[in-house]
Design an enzyme around this catalytic site. Sequence first.
Site, PDB file in Angstrom:
ATOM      1  N   LYS A 174       0.834  -1.203   0.000  1.00 44.70           N
ATOM      2  CA  LYS A 174       0.000   0.000   0.000  1.00 44.70           C
ATOM      3  C   LYS A 174       0.869   1.254   0.000  1.00 44.70           C
ATOM      4  O   LYS A 174       1.632   1.483   0.930  1.00 44.70           O
ATOM      5  CB  LYS A 174      -0.906   0.034   1.237  1.00 44.70           C
ATOM      6  CG  LYS A 174      -1.964   1.132   1.096  1.00 44.70           C
ATOM      7  CD  LYS A 174      -2.645   1.477   2.403  1.00 44.70           C
ATOM      8  CE  LYS A 174      -2.013   2.635   3.113  1.00 44.70           C
ATOM      9  NZ  LYS A 174      -2.102   3.933   2.412  1.00 44.70           N
ATOM     10  N   GLY A 227       7.396   5.297   7.584  1.00 45.70           N
ATOM     11  CA  GLY A 227       6.432   6.376   7.824  1.00 45.70           C
ATOM     12  C   GLY A 227       6.723   7.026   9.157  1.00 45.70           C
ATOM     13  O   GLY A 227       7.856   6.973   9.656  1.00 45.70           O
ATOM     14  N   GLU A 249      10.917   1.829   9.554  1.00 43.26           N
ATOM     15  CA  GLU A 249      11.769   2.981   9.232  1.00 43.26           C
ATOM     16  C   GLU A 249      10.944   4.221   9.534  1.00 43.26           C
ATOM     17  O   GLU A 249       9.981   4.512   8.815  1.00 43.26           O
ATOM     18  CB  GLU A 249      12.164   2.970   7.748  1.00 43.26           C
ATOM     19  CG  GLU A 249      12.956   1.756   7.316  1.00 43.26           C
ATOM     20  CD  GLU A 249      14.337   1.698   7.922  1.00 43.26           C
ATOM     21  OE1 GLU A 249      14.848   2.737   8.378  1.00 43.26           O
ATOM     22  OE2 GLU A 249      14.914   0.596   7.956  1.00 43.26           O
ATOM     23  N   CYS A 283      13.303  12.079   5.046  1.00 44.51           N
ATOM     24  CA  CYS A 283      13.550  11.669   6.443  1.00 44.51           C
ATOM     25  C   CYS A 283      15.001  11.917   6.829  1.00 44.51           C
ATOM     26  O   CYS A 283      15.321  11.994   8.012  1.00 44.51           O
ATOM     27  CB  CYS A 283      13.191  10.203   6.625  1.00 44.51           C
ATOM     28  SG  CYS A 283      13.995   9.143   5.424  1.00 44.51           S
ATOM     29  N   GLU A 384       9.873  16.480  14.995  1.00 45.07           N
ATOM     30  CA  GLU A 384      10.035  16.409  13.541  1.00 45.07           C
ATOM     31  C   GLU A 384       9.038  17.344  12.850  1.00 45.07           C
ATOM     32  O   GLU A 384       7.842  17.256  13.103  1.00 45.07           O
ATOM     33  CB  GLU A 384       9.810  14.969  13.063  1.00 45.07           C
ATOM     34  CG  GLU A 384      10.075  14.813  11.579  1.00 45.07           C
ATOM     35  CD  GLU A 384       9.814  13.403  11.055  1.00 45.07           C
ATOM     36  OE1 GLU A 384       8.789  12.821  11.418  1.00 45.07           O
ATOM     37  OE2 GLU A 384      10.652  12.925  10.268  1.00 45.07           O
TER      38      GLU A 384
HETATM   39  P1  NDP Z   1       2.502   8.054   7.976  1.00 47.90           P
HETATM   40  O1  NDP Z   1       3.011   7.277   9.123  1.00 47.90           O
HETATM   41  O2  NDP Z   1       1.332   8.927   8.165  1.00 47.90           O
HETATM   42  O3  NDP Z   1       2.107   7.071   6.785  1.00 47.90           O
HETATM   43  C1  NDP Z   1       2.988   6.138   6.219  1.00 47.90           C
HETATM   44  C2  NDP Z   1       2.193   5.042   5.553  1.00 47.90           C
HETATM   45  O4  NDP Z   1       1.471   4.316   6.541  1.00 47.90           O
HETATM   46  C3  NDP Z   1       1.137   5.568   4.579  1.00 47.90           C
HETATM   47  O5  NDP Z   1       0.983   4.656   3.516  1.00 47.90           O
HETATM   48  C4  NDP Z   1      -0.093   5.607   5.447  1.00 47.90           C
HETATM   49  O6  NDP Z   1      -1.274   5.583   4.702  1.00 47.90           O
HETATM   50  C5  NDP Z   1       0.091   4.327   6.237  1.00 47.90           C
HETATM   51  N1  NDP Z   1      -0.650   4.251   7.488  1.00 47.90           N
HETATM   52  C6  NDP Z   1      -1.148   5.258   8.255  1.00 47.90           C
HETATM   53  N2  NDP Z   1      -1.791   4.752   9.337  1.00 47.90           N
HETATM   54  C7  NDP Z   1      -1.682   3.402   9.266  1.00 47.90           C
HETATM   55  C8  NDP Z   1      -2.134   2.317  10.063  1.00 47.90           C
HETATM   56  N3  NDP Z   1      -2.842   2.506  11.182  1.00 47.90           N
HETATM   57  N4  NDP Z   1      -1.843   1.056   9.700  1.00 47.90           N
HETATM   58  C9  NDP Z   1      -1.121   0.830   8.578  1.00 47.90           C
HETATM   59  N5  NDP Z   1      -0.683   1.798   7.756  1.00 47.90           N
HETATM   60  C10 NDP Z   1      -0.945   3.074   8.095  1.00 47.90           C
HETATM   61  O7  NDP Z   1       3.748   8.839   7.407  1.00 47.90           O
HETATM   62  P2  NDP Z   1       3.760   9.921   6.250  1.00 47.90           P
HETATM   63  O8  NDP Z   1       3.197   9.321   5.006  1.00 47.90           O
HETATM   64  O9  NDP Z   1       3.183  11.181   6.798  1.00 47.90           O
HETATM   65  O10 NDP Z   1       5.331  10.094   5.990  1.00 47.90           O
HETATM   66  C11 NDP Z   1       6.120  10.971   6.684  1.00 47.90           C
HETATM   67  C12 NDP Z   1       6.888  10.240   7.771  1.00 47.90           C
HETATM   68  O11 NDP Z   1       7.654   9.189   7.221  1.00 47.90           O
HETATM   69  C13 NDP Z   1       7.866  11.153   8.466  1.00 47.90           C
HETATM   70  O12 NDP Z   1       7.795  10.945   9.848  1.00 47.90           O
HETATM   71  C14 NDP Z   1       9.212  10.675   7.931  1.00 47.90           C
HETATM   72  O13 NDP Z   1      10.294  10.920   8.785  1.00 47.90           O
HETATM   73  C15 NDP Z   1       8.969   9.221   7.744  1.00 47.90           C
HETATM   74  N6  NDP Z   1       9.927   8.649   6.815  1.00 47.90           N
HETATM   75  C16 NDP Z   1      10.905   7.820   7.304  1.00 47.90           C
HETATM   76  C17 NDP Z   1      11.879   7.307   6.453  1.00 47.90           C
HETATM   77  C18 NDP Z   1      12.932   6.374   6.957  1.00 47.90           C
HETATM   78  O14 NDP Z   1      13.585   5.738   6.129  1.00 47.90           O
HETATM   79  N7  NDP Z   1      13.154   6.244   8.241  1.00 47.90           N
HETATM   80  C19 NDP Z   1      11.894   7.662   5.031  1.00 47.90           C
HETATM   81  C20 NDP Z   1      10.819   8.531   4.634  1.00 47.90           C
HETATM   82  C21 NDP Z   1       9.878   9.003   5.507  1.00 47.90           C
HETATM   83  P3  NDP Z   1      -2.003   6.975   4.303  1.00 47.90           P
HETATM   84  O15 NDP Z   1      -0.964   7.952   3.892  1.00 47.90           O
HETATM   85  O16 NDP Z   1      -2.861   6.560   3.186  1.00 47.90           O
HETATM   86  O17 NDP Z   1      -2.749   7.397   5.511  1.00 47.90           O
END
Ligand code: NDP
Length: 481
Positions: A174, A227, A249, A283, A384
């Site tokens: 997803k 995320g 991550e 990130c 962040e």
């Molecule tokens: P989110 O945590 O909001 O979302 C990440 C993914 O998880 C999306 O596909 C989201 O879907 C999905 N998601 C949200 N809630 C759930 C749930 N309850 N169960 C399963 N999946 C879920 O992060 P963002 O998209 O806002 O991304 C930004 C974040 O990602 C920042 O904190 C950043 O630091 C981090 N990040 C970390 C990286 C790393 O390598 N450590 C690299 C890049 C980003 P949907 O968007 O459809 O709600």
Amino acid sequence: MKKILNYINGEYCEPFSGDWLDNYNPSKGEVYSKIAYSSSEDVERAYSAAKDAFPSWSNSTIEERSNILMKIASLIEENLDSLAEAEALDNGKPLTLAKVVDIPRASSNFRFFAHAITQFASEAHESVGLNTMNFTIRQPIGVVGCISPWNLPLYLFTWKIAPALAAGNTVVAKPSEVTPMTAYLLGDICTKAGLPKGVLNIVHGTGPSAGQAIVAHPDIKAISFTGGTQTGEHIARTAAPMFKKLSLELGGKNPNLIFADCNYEKMLSVTVKSSFANQGQICLCGSRIFVEKSIYSKFKKDFVEKVKKLKVGNPFETETNIGALVSRPHLEKVKSYIDLAKEEGGKILCGGNQVIIEGSENGYYLEPTVIEILDYQCRVNQEEIFGPVVTMMPFENEEEVLKMANSVKYGLSATLWTSNLDRTMRVSKQLEAGIVWVNTWLNRDLRTPFGGIKSSGVGREGGFEALKFFTEAKNVCIKYD
Ligand code: NDP
């Protein structure tokens, strides 16, 4: 209006619910397509296709799998322009960045793991005297889940899918509902590359609905997630009672440690990039800048001068350095941190305002913002923000800057600028981060372990680490006479 459909069992299909979400073009702030609003029924359908495809895919030869991944990589390259345009439109990032970074990296992800799987080997341990021979078999896990964020959409989506498939798993994936377009286009590329039906299934929709259904599915045995930290925590709680394998991550608040003995000009230009690339929505961006006191005033002046020259604008114009932020809620969140900085006594050295672009008045544009802070423990320097906002302050010595750098709950990456080798070793060892860059930033060799410590995550991606994650090790012990 264009519909972003699920890709299940090798075919595009509508969601069971018949419901659709709006998909926005951030550079205009307008809805331009509709996304399948998938539920647990769609995830079940995707799981069932992946389960049926698993016996054949997991028993295919490494060469067969490798060849298909290579074809996917080539097709991504052949479609570079259209994929980059789709990414820029969906995410708001400059088209030039999507062309040079996002899409080439998505292709490299497939190419890299197509090669890596041919070199992935396991160990044998002979217990001489006991007359036993142990060998390790690394077997694919089964159906695995991959969930990715919106900041580097195709880049991070494929960073998970490629090793999962290379190792012989089948996948339910997803992408973020905020940026689903290139993941949607990947379905067609996989079909053209000859990926068998059901090996990769892409389900669109929200995190709490489709994402949660993947994580909660009892027979999806491993979850690779990138995320936010809060979402990661929620996923860990859901998955723990089922003892799922998890790779998380998560967020970051990465420090730059700038010593007076560094190569100043190189440091200056790279620090502008590490602060504001992709609107600061990487990130790994260095959002906290600590500068040795003796060069602080000079750095402050030179840095702000360079930042003021960055052009905020339409992602499709070649001279644009900073495109649109990804969504209205995200823009509001980042702006709220600029307000908080002022309340906390921070001084806005440049930026701080929303930008209105003629012809795109509803787009989510923000000036690159530099904030001088008084206390490294203030919230803008601890939480962040994930936008084009950096903080800066001076430090006296190594001991002090290490305390400041390690003061946050995150531990993803850090960047160190110095020409002193002894210091490089001392500081690198003491920095609480999964990745330390010295005199460079975002320099990636895909064989290296990638991931964070503390609240930045659990586990490592990249190279054989990813292939280990996507396989189970089984020891076979043979007694001989
Ligand atoms: P989110 O945590 O909001 O979302 C990440 C993914 O998880 C999306 O596909 C989201 O879907 C999905 N998601 C949200 N809630 C759930 C749930 N309850 N169960 C399963 N999946 C879920 O992060 P963002 O998209 O806002 O991304 C930004 C974040 O990602 C920042 O904190 C950043 O630091 C981090 N990040 C970390 C990286 C790393 O390598 N450590 C690299 C890049 C980003 P949907 O968007 O459809 O709600």
